[in-house]
Design a protein around this motif. Structure first.
Motif, PDB file in Angstrom:
ATOM      1  N   PHE A  14      44.938  42.777  37.087  1.00 48.01           N
ATOM      2  CA  PHE A  14      46.078  41.884  36.907  1.00 48.01           C
ATOM      3  C   PHE A  14      47.383  42.603  36.550  1.00 48.01           C
ATOM      4  N   GLU A  15      47.324  43.893  36.232  1.00 45.05           N
ATOM      5  CA  GLU A  15      48.556  44.604  35.872  1.00 45.05           C
ATOM      6  C   GLU A  15      49.063  45.402  37.059  1.00 45.05           C
ATOM      7  N   PHE A  16      50.373  45.328  37.308  1.00 42.37           N
ATOM      8  CA  PHE A  16      51.005  46.058  38.405  1.00 42.37           C
ATOM      9  C   PHE A  16      52.047  47.002  37.822  1.00 42.37           C
ATOM     10  N   HIS A  17      51.708  48.300  37.770  1.00 39.49           N
ATOM     11  CA  HIS A  17      52.671  49.274  37.289  1.00 39.49           C
ATOM     12  C   HIS A  17      53.553  49.746  38.435  1.00 39.49           C
ATOM     13  N   LYS A  18      54.556  50.530  38.118  1.00 38.54           N
ATOM     14  CA  LYS A  18      55.573  50.881  39.115  1.00 38.54           C
ATOM     15  C   LYS A  18      55.040  51.754  40.242  1.00 38.54           C
ATOM     16  N   SER A  19      53.919  52.422  40.022  1.00 41.45           N
ATOM     17  CA  SER A  19      53.351  53.267  41.079  1.00 41.45           C
ATOM     18  C   SER A  19      52.317  52.521  41.915  1.00 41.45           C
ATOM     19  N   ASP A  20      52.080  51.246  41.613  1.00 40.20           N
ATOM     20  CA  ASP A  20      51.095  50.481  42.359  1.00 40.20           C
ATOM     21  C   ASP A  20      51.553  50.305  43.804  1.00 40.20           C
ATOM     22  N   THR A  21      50.606  50.404  44.722  1.00 42.37           N
ATOM     23  CA  THR A  21      50.959  50.318  46.142  1.00 42.37           C
ATOM     24  C   THR A  21      51.442  48.930  46.546  1.00 42.37           C
ATOM     25  N   VAL A  22      51.097  47.899  45.768  1.00 41.72           N
ATOM     26  CA  VAL A  22      51.578  46.545  46.088  1.00 41.72           C
ATOM     27  C   VAL A  22      53.096  46.505  46.057  1.00 41.72           C
ATOM     28  N   ARG A  23      53.691  47.131  45.057  1.00 37.64           N
ATOM     29  CA  ARG A  23      55.146  47.157  44.941  1.00 37.64           C
ATOM     30  C   ARG A  23      55.778  47.884  46.125  1.00 37.64           C
ATOM     31  N   LYS A  24      55.179  48.993  46.522  1.00 35.94           N
ATOM     32  CA  LYS A  24      55.748  49.794  47.599  1.00 35.94           C
ATOM     33  C   LYS A  24      55.612  49.116  48.951  1.00 35.94           C
ATOM     34  N   LEU A  25      54.522  48.402  49.153  1.00 35.36           N
ATOM     35  CA  LEU A  25      54.232  47.811  50.465  1.00 35.36           C
ATOM     36  C   LEU A  25      54.669  46.361  50.584  1.00 35.36           C
TER      37      LEU A  25
END
Length: 291
Positions: A14-25
């Protein structure tokens, strides 16, 4: 490098940090979803293709290619992790070598001024090596193309070598002065040489990425594979195909992004090696030994 508890499943999910691929994609996933929606409308509403159309056989091709792309990505991520782990072992070796050299010099040397010199130079090598590995000059030093965008691109100066050269020069002076024996000189020279061995191995990882053709092929393969998914899946899944295609793209592209990030473990990303903390550890250990 991110410190975490590997048993904390809820945090991972449930946590999305800044290096998570979800943010990038995320932007690309939105565009791909709109593209998939357009394909679905075009085939089902405009062309009014039925399940008897030959287009419905496209998923057979995806089934055959899915195995190939999975094997390529497994090899890609394994190779990238091997580079990351080798970098970690090299820096672990630097920590141990710094301690060993400090212990031997602390026992051999009698002069406090000489001890103070090495107490400063040994930790300084780790600091200089960190900056050297994070420099674009190191990354591009094997490139045969000019790089005018990088100011002061001077490959004639190698700072880690200069630090080791200062230590070796002082050790040889101590030998000539009769303050260390032949056996002690050989032991110390071996320890000092290991510093540049570690530096050279790190440079090999830094300035030798995987072959360009291999990296480009994987990206093109993923792109073509995902862009053709909506054409065949729309007959079996309807509009549910849109999130399915987006999820498949997320999985495949995430593996490639992760491999890109960890194949160079000496950068400044969240998953790169904590060279700053390792350099601080070396400095602390060396000072404790000499004090």
């Amino acid at each position: 490098m991110i410190s975490y508890n590997p048993k904390d499943w809820l945090r991972f999910i449930f946590e999305f940090h800044k290096s998570d691929t979800v943010r990038k994609l995320f932007p690309i996933i939105i565009v791909l979803s709109l593209y998939s929606y357009g394909v679905a409308v075009f085939e089902m509403e405009y062309l009014q293709l039925s399940e008897n159309s030959q287009v419905k056989n496209i998923p057979v091709m995806h089934s055959l290619l899915g195995f190939a792309i999975s094997m390529l990505l497994v090899f890609r991520t394994n190779t990238a992790y091997d580079r990351w782990w080798e970098g970690r072992k090299l820096w672990g070796g630097l920590v141990n070598n710094s301690r060993n050299l400090s212990l031997k010099l602390n026992l051999i040397l009698q002069s406090e001024s000489d001890k103070e010199l090495f107490k400063q130079l040994i930790p300084q090598f780790a600091v200089v090596l960190k900056a050297h590995l994070q420099s674009d000059i190191t990354r591009l030093e094997l490139d045969n193309l000019p790089h005018p965008e990088i100011k002061n691109f001077d490959t004639s100066k190698h700072l880690p070598s200069q630090v080791v050269n200062m230590m070796m020069k002082r050790v040889n002076e101590l030998y000539k002065e009769g303050k260390i024996t032949n056996e002690q000189l050989l032991i110390l020279n071996n320890e000092l040489t290991s510093f540049l061995d570690i530096c050279g191995a790190c440079e090999r990882i830094k300035n030798t990425p995987i072959p360009y053709s291999y990296s480009a092929f994987i990206k093109k393969f993923i792109f073509l594979y995902v862009m053709t998914l909506p054409f065949g899946f729309v007959f079996n899944l309807g509009y549910i195909m849109i999130p399915v295609v987006a999820f498949i793209f997320y999985v495949l592209a995430s593996l490639e992004i992760i491999a890109e990030e960890i194949e160079d473990p000496f950068g400044k990303d969240d998953n790169d090696l904590p060279m700053e903390r390792l350099a601080v550890t070396i400095k602390k250990n060396v000072e404790e030994i000499f004090n």
